[in-house]
Structures are given as structure tokens and as C-alpha cells.
Design a protein around this motif. Sequence first.
Motif, PDB file in Angstrom:
ATOM      1  N   ARG A   1      -3.062  14.336 -47.875  1.00 28.31           N
ATOM      2  CA  ARG A   1      -2.987  15.689 -47.318  1.00 28.31           C
ATOM      3  C   ARG A   1      -4.293  16.417 -47.581  1.00 28.31           C
ATOM      4  NH1 ARG A   1       2.104  15.207 -50.555  1.00 28.31           N
ATOM      5  NH2 ARG A   1       3.650  14.565 -49.045  1.00 28.31           N
TER       6      ARG A   1
ATOM      7  N   GLU B   1       2.025  19.034 -41.959  1.00 28.52           N
ATOM      8  CA  GLU B   1       1.678  18.360 -43.212  1.00 28.52           C
ATOM      9  C   GLU B   1       0.206  17.958 -43.176  1.00 28.52           C
ATOM     10  OE1 GLU B   1       3.536  14.526 -44.033  1.00 28.52           O
ATOM     11  OE2 GLU B   1       3.768  15.128 -46.118  1.00 28.52           O
ATOM     12  N   ARG B   2      -0.234  17.438 -42.023  1.00 26.93           N
ATOM     13  CA  ARG B   2      -1.634  17.027 -41.914  1.00 26.93           C
ATOM     14  C   ARG B   2      -2.585  18.215 -41.887  1.00 26.93           C
ATOM     15  NH1 ARG B   2      -2.702  11.854 -40.430  1.00 26.93           N
ATOM     16  NH2 ARG B   2      -1.011  10.522 -41.150  1.00 26.93           N
TER      17      ARG B   2
ATOM     18  N   GLY C   1      -2.074  20.891 -43.659  1.00 28.81           N
ATOM     19  CA  GLY C   1      -2.017  21.580 -44.945  1.00 28.81           C
ATOM     20  C   GLY C   1      -1.266  22.887 -44.900  1.00 28.81           C
TER      21      GLY C   1
END
Lengths: 493, 621
Positions: free
Chosen positions: A156, B258-259, B261
Motif C-alpha cells: 500500500r 486501498e491502492r 491509500g
Amino acid sequence: MAFSPSPFLDPGTHASANNLGILQLRRDQLIPAVLLPHAESDYAEGKVENTRFGSFPHSTLVGQPWGTQVLASVVDTGSRGKSKKRKRDGKDEDGEAGKSDVKEARKDIVKAATASSGFAHLVPPTPETWTLSLPHRTQVVYTPDYSYILQRLRVRPGDHIIEAGAGSGSFTHAAVRAVYNGYPGQSDPSNPTEDADTAPKKRKRKRNGGVYSFEYHEPRARQLQLEISDHGLAPLVTITHRDVYSDGFCLDNPSLPDADAIFLDLPAPWQALKHLTRSPPSSAALKATAPDIPTETTADASKPFRSPLNPRTPTRICTFSPCIEQVTRTVSALRTLGWLEIDMVEIAAKRLEVRRERVGLAEEGVRGGNSAPANVQEAVQRLKDVEGRAAVFHSLQKEKQEEVMRRAEARKRGEVGVGDEDGGKKEGVKTSRQDRLDKAKREIEARSLFKEGRLVHRTEPELKTHTSYLVFAVLPREWSGQDEERARRKWGK
Amino acid sequence: MHSYIRPNTHIALRLPSGLFKIVEITPNTSINLGKFGAFNSNLLLGRPYYLTYELLDKEDGRAKTTLRVVPASELHAEALGSEHAPAAEATDESADSGAGYDIVGEDGEVIMRNNRLTVDDASRQKLSMEEIEELKKAGTGSGKDIIAKIMESHNALGEKTSFSLAKYTLRKSRKYLKRFTALPMDVGVLTEYVLEREAYKIMELREDLLGLICSWANIHCAATSRVQMAEDGVSQIGGGRWLVVDDTGGLVTAALAERMGILYPEESDAESEEDGETQFAALEEVGRALSQQQNGTTDPSETAVPTGTDTDMPEADADTTVPPNPSKPNDDSSSRPQPRKQPRPHVPQMSAQTNTLTVLHPNNQPNLSYLKYFGYDYGAPAISHPLYKHLKSISWLSLLHPEDDPQYDEPESFSEEALTTMKSSKRGTYYRKRRRWERVKTVVDETRAGGFDGLVVATAMDPKTVLKELVPLVRGGGKIVVYSPNAEPLVELCDYYSKERRAAYIAHEFGPAPQTPNQQNGMKHKFEDDAETNDSTTEVDEDDDFPVNPTLLLAPSLQTARARQWQVLPQRTHPMMTSRGGAEGYLFTATRVLPIEGRVEARGHHGKKKRKVDAEVPVQA
């Protein structure tokens, strides 16, 4: 030069000078080029990308909005070739002359003239386009694999990832995209090499994502470093030339790499695993994981143990190995070292080709069509036609034969000078094939081939059936009795 | 991230059967694991993730049920223990004498048993069902002794091959071991959890395809991206903004977030363990500053940038290429008159300018119910959650016909004097309405202005109708990704963007291609038929043949990927015997391009045939 973020991460609206752009010629044919409109070049137009679809001077690319269809330019590739040849022949003098020519040309770059044909699309670089176009140094980790790996590693923004066996750098680029959450100390671009954690902390303790890449082949490491700098990713990627089997993953900065995720594309990942622990591994574990190597515990003992892992988060790992024997050894080493959630998968990816399948007698002579009868009716009709023609033909044959007989008899009787009528008869049996082709050609104008036929899909002819086995595992945080005691006090029983 | 189990978050407990149980863990509550028993949530709070716990019942002289962390060595005991023993078997590979015979070493010793003597009969287990139930009731220990007893009383355990013994043990452990593993609630776990029970709700979207979607759509965190305007000075280009059509209940949105953030609430990714509170306070501060700016004279384009994740990057608006423009559509001057004093700080929802997701929905409200597992309730979003500002939603009606959407109509605007005389409840309603309208208007206007970095579609709707409307809103070089559980809708889509259709479309728009395509190097004029363009004759015909503009997408491709799982055990490594069937799942990917106006000649060799050229004549967007 003003700080500009990598075109991979924030491409801006236009292609700009000194940044990477990708010329997409076909789906799988892409040309990466750092756009240098004013660079030294043999061409009058400055630096040029020559492709089979035309020549594209960089000056025609810079300043174009991304995604633009760019027309090829007329570039005199021939005379340059000649001058090069001359260079090769009479090395010294001609070489000098060539150089001065170049210098002159550079001073006033000729405005490129648009060619009559040829085009390409100028697209911003992404890890996907880069994977398709990068210079291969080693086996490349392709998109289906790295997508899955990064998904499973739960990488992430803000994470730190170790990559060992950087190879051609396709995974590096994908990993940067996944961890990126801003450049370290973004307001201070003059010091881009500074590491995330040493940069003066702003407001909150924000952690910048970073990739820590290890490669033991020095020229490859150097090449990758060059590419990474060219792509404006240098502040985000730390490339180290090192043999991780013996030297591990810790960097000079004691707080790095502080990894949350690990990707090992190594021939013997189990030999690197002993360096990826939270506490010094027991000698029994060392023996079990790498029995073929004499344990260098002496070397280890001299230095205080340092873990390259982030102590506050669970660490996820993926190893990428093509052979099953590598997998079994890796998995048993992971088990010995206390990794959990061990899982092995392989990715089967395929691309499908979509096309229209046109079948029918009307397709004869038409490109991409199958001229077999489309259905029983057509088959029957054709047979009937053939039979009909045969009947005509035979009757003509019969006529001809009778004619021959008549003539023979006439000759017998002494008559001479009967004309040859073969030509006329041929007209009668006209070869219908030519006829049909002509007809098809005439009709093609009126047809809409793009929507005719049956829509079908199938796997593309080139199929990667095996890339590598992926082993995943998780190493949870260390949890001691003390920690448990503390948690118990905090949260009550 | 996910460094320890925090109160009031969702966690996934994996039971020995492999099934998940998702619980929201609140302090001092009991977590019930069905037949395995129950335990107090405090026993888990503050502990790290990925550990496996064993329930120790109170009967064993304890006051309460407690948990014991099962160490890794114990979890792997089975696999590690057998590792070295079968190594001996492996050495002898010559004795591969086919099925039905024991593998016998050179000295005649049986080194590998086989299943020749196996008796398929349940009677070999001496314990009866009742007896086992009895044992379970006695509830001793963790289930290990039950398994031991069962194994003990199996008649012919010795006859089993080591492999079948291992399988037998595994089966019994699944049934009787009182263990569970605590996993963090992330997109992967959620996907697995939903696939298990109601796969249709997420269009049978597997994790492998989610990863592929995120890659091809070039999803990444763009919190620090520059805000750049198009030449018109109104519409934003790029800035890490993605358009989403999500019929998976929010799973796709969650994966993208999610990618980027922005999926997890602030506190959970802080390294600091204690300062959740202070962060929230800081955020409130930002919110207050924001609303002041909003109500003052500053342009919204400036105010919107700082957010929980963005604040530390003043770069984002410093780089704005265009000075505040009073004619910006979302800066309607009539919306200005607002009271100086506000009862509470108002943090405008959906106000982020970079790193955003804009979800298009067919109903009044988007269905994003799965986001609740990540602490985001669409109905009542928490201001502290990053999605509060970075997730925007817009209905198809407001996108295509904003004038028909009552929410887009400006509510009555009162002067300040009038407001001060109002009842406070009425005033509250007034502000609520104003704010909702401002929000809707901003989102609608900026969405219609386009310039998105990409488009991700996972919908049951006909994809061509979706792409017809949304592809033009994507910037040049932006990525288009369409997911479908079945191939056919995407195959059709590929056909609408096929090379042949593109050529036909160009011919249709720009008149027929000049003949003699063979002389492509001749001095032909490119724009010769520019004049006769755009008198599109028959609308109906065009819609049938060209439901989308095929020149807007480059390199449309169709692909699929599947992860195949393997069992890795010493001497027993092979692919899993079964896995999920159902929808295979396909992805359509393409790049949005800006075709040149007019006719363009292609160059190069087509296939292996002689010099033949398909006249590709892209058209204006």
C-alpha cells in the motif's frame, strides 16, 4: 531544472522534455524514449525515433497532450546513413567532419515536415507499457504476475518493499507505483537522494513509500539505476549492488529498509531467508534452511543483529521461482523460520483474440473469409450449380466429339478447310471461378465486412503456460510474553 | 498498517474449517465461535494479526476461557516432522513398480506403503458417534486429545500410508481443533469471504482479477499530484482521479481505494500507537480552516486540497497551473452569501481535488455496503475517514441530465438578515440544503468536465452504453478497464472497437477511403476530405453500427488470469484437487487517445502479405 515528478506517477497534461514518453505503434509494439528535443543528433530534426511506421523527431512529441495521435515526419534517414558509412571508412577526418556537421545541425533544429503517411500514439509511461517495451536483461516479471503479487503482498502507499533480483526492472516500476505516496521531502527536490526517514519530518510522522532493490549483477544494477533516474524515480528506489545470500538486506542507514513486504526473484530464495528474520535465527534453523552452505555464524556473531523488517507490521513475502524443487526448499525454509499462511500458486493468464468468422460462398477471394459453404442450402446449391455446369460441359464435349468425328469423316471423304471453332466453345463453358471472383470484388464495396460473420473469441496464438511458481507467506509481529502481559493490562482480562 | 488489533474495527477470524467469521471487535464483548466456544474480545485487542489462537476452556481449572497463541513450530509440526523421514524414501526412485505394489527397497524392506490393503469401511473406527459426542462434551483441552483418542481407536491406522494418515489427521483437526487465526480485514480477505457465501454480489470477482484491474487502470496514490487544468482553464486533467462504475457492492471501489491509500481510516496506518486522538483533532482543525476559506473569498479549487492525507503536501495546490478563475462553474458567486459564524465546523464532503474516486450509480444512492468493513458507512460517513473527501458519487441522471435532477437545482438563497431572523432549526435545514446542493453541483460539474485518469467498470449493464458516455470523460493516455464475469459482453465490446469497424467509422465520418491504398508513399493530401465531414446522415444507422466512437480507444484487448493453488508438502506437492468454478472473469483494457482530426494514412506492412495498407483514418474526439 525545476523538480518534476516522474511521468509514471504524475504525467501532467503534456509530454515534456527530459521525461520518458512511450510511442505506441501497435498493441505490443511500444518504443520508450526520454524526450530530448535539443539533444545532439545526426539528424537535421534533432533526435528522432525511427520506426517502421515512420520517423518521429522528438521535437514533434514534446508539448503534445498525452494520448495524442502523432503524425510521422519526413526525415532524411538516407544521407545520415551515408555519412555514417563514410565515418566507418575513413575514420579520422570524416569523423571529425561529421561531428562538426552535427554541431551545426544542433544549433538550428529543422522544423520537421509532416510525412504523408504513418502515425503513432504518444502515451504516458505506466509499469504496463514499460513492461512491454523495456530492454530485456533477464526474464521479465509480466503484468499478470506482478499484479497478483502486489495484490497479495498487500503493498500500500507508504510501505517499504524489498526486491531482490531486480533484473530488468519491470517489478521495480510496478512496486514503486504501489508504494508511492509522495516524494520524500517533496518541497525540497534539490536533495532527492535523501532517504525517506532521514528527511526532516513534516508535521506528522508521515512515512514515504520506498522500494529497496538488490541486484548482484553489477552491470544490471548500474543499468537499472540509470533507468530509474531517467524515469524520475530515483528518490523512491534504492538500488544496491549486493549478494544478498551472504550479505543480507540491511542498509547503511540503520533504520532501513524497514520492510513491510518482500519480493524475492532469486535462484535460491531459501538462502536469503535467514537474513529476513525478526530475531537471530537459531543455528538449527540455519542448518535446516541451507544445509549445503557452511553456516557463517562467526561472521554474524561479530555484528549485532539487525532485522531488515518493520517490527510494527506483519511482513509479507513472495518468492518467484520457475521450478518446483525451488519451491519445496523455499517452503520448508519458510516453515522452519516461523513464517505463516504459506501458500503457493501459479498464475495462468491468457489474452483473447476477438474476430469475426465469415463463412460462405460469397467469401471466395475475400481476405479473411472462409469460402466453404455457410450452410447445407449453400452446399446443395453449389452442387447443383456444379452439376449444371458439368451437364453443359458434357453436352459441349459431346458436341465437340461429334464435331471431331464429323471432321474426321469429312477428311476421310477428302474435304479440307473446316475452321477451328474451339475458341467459341470455350466461351460457352466459361470458368465460373473467375466469374465469381469478379463478382465478389464488385460486391465487396457494398458490403460491411466489419459486422458480418459470427463474432468469436479464442486464446491468442502465443500462450505463456508457465512463468513461475509464487510462494506467499506472512511473518507476524514478534509477540513475547511481555507484550502479552502489557496487552492484558491495557485491555483487561 | 494493521500492526495490532484495534477496538471497533472489523477483523476476520479463520476457523479450522477454513471458513471466515467477520466480527466487529468492541471491548468487553463476547465473541462466539459456535461449536468451538466463545471468548472475550479483550483477549484479542492489542494483539498482533496473523497469530493462531487456541481456545482453552474454563473447565480446565481456569476461571474463564483463555486464548493460547499457537507457535509457528507447532502449526508446522506436521509438515516439518515428516520432512526428514520421507527424504529417505525419495532416494529410491527406481522402485517405481506401478500401482498396487508396495515400493520395496533393495533389501526387501517395505519403504513405502501403498493402499493395496485399504478397506473402505466405516466400521474401522471403533469409537461410536455417541462416544465422540461424549468426549466433546467433556470438553477437555483444545480438541487435540479428542483427535488423539479418535486416532487411537482407529483399527487400522498402521495400515494407512503416511499420506492418507496425514489427510486423515488433517480432516479430524479441521473438525475438532478449537483454533482460529485472526486476520486483518483487507480487500483480499473480504473477497474470499464474500466469494464463499454470496459470490454473485461481487460479480464473482476474484482477487487475481482485482489485482489485474488495479494494474491496468494504473491505480496509484496521487495525494501529491499536481492539479492541472486543460486549456479551457475549467476542466481538470489528471490529478489521480478515477471514474468507477461499481456493481460489486463497493468491492471494486475498496480495492482501488486501498491502492490509493484512502481505504483505511487514518489512525490505523499511523506508526504511533497512541496518538489517534491528536490526529483527529488536527483533522478537525483542517476542517475548520477549510470551511472558513470556503465561506470566505478563496476559490474552492484551493480550499479543497488539504485533507487528512494531503495536508502535508502544500505542493498540490502550489502547482496549480491556472490562477483561481472566478468563472469556474463550481464557484457560482450566488452560492457565496453564507454566514460568517457557523455553529460547527463544516468539512465539505467529496471535496478533494486529487486522488479521488467518482462512483457512478444507477440509484439515488450508490451501493457501497462493503465499505462498512473498512469503517466507512456511506449513509453516515465519518469525517475522519479519508473516503469522506476522496470518494465522490454521482448518479447517471445527474451526469447525463443534471437539469432533471432536483438535487442539482439551486435551493433558495437568503440574505444574511433574513437568516438571522429565522428559527435555528429552519436555518439548519437551509444550510443543509445549501451544502448538499453545493456538493452535488461541484461533483456533477467537475465530472462532466472530464479529464479523469481512468475508468474502471464492473457492471451488469451493457458495457457499450457505459463506455459511450464515459470514455469521452477520460483524459488522453488514460486507462479504461472493464470487468465482466462472462466473456461475451466484452467480446462484443472488442468488436465495437475493432480495427475494421474503426476504418468503417472513419469512412462513414469522412467519406470513403481514397482508393489505391498501395501507393501509401505518394503525395496524397491527408485532410483532403475534411470539408465533407460531419454531415452525419442517418442517426439511427450510426447508432446501430457505431454505438461507440471506435477511434477513441487504442489497443483494446481482452484477457483473463487465474491463480491456481498448490499443496506444498514434503513429497506431496501437487495442484489442489478442487477449486472454485463459476465465472471465469474477463478484463477489457484499452488506452484513451486523442485522434487527429481528419484522415491519416497508416504506413507499414500489414501482416505478411505484400504491401497492403488499411487506411486508418482516425477522427476528432
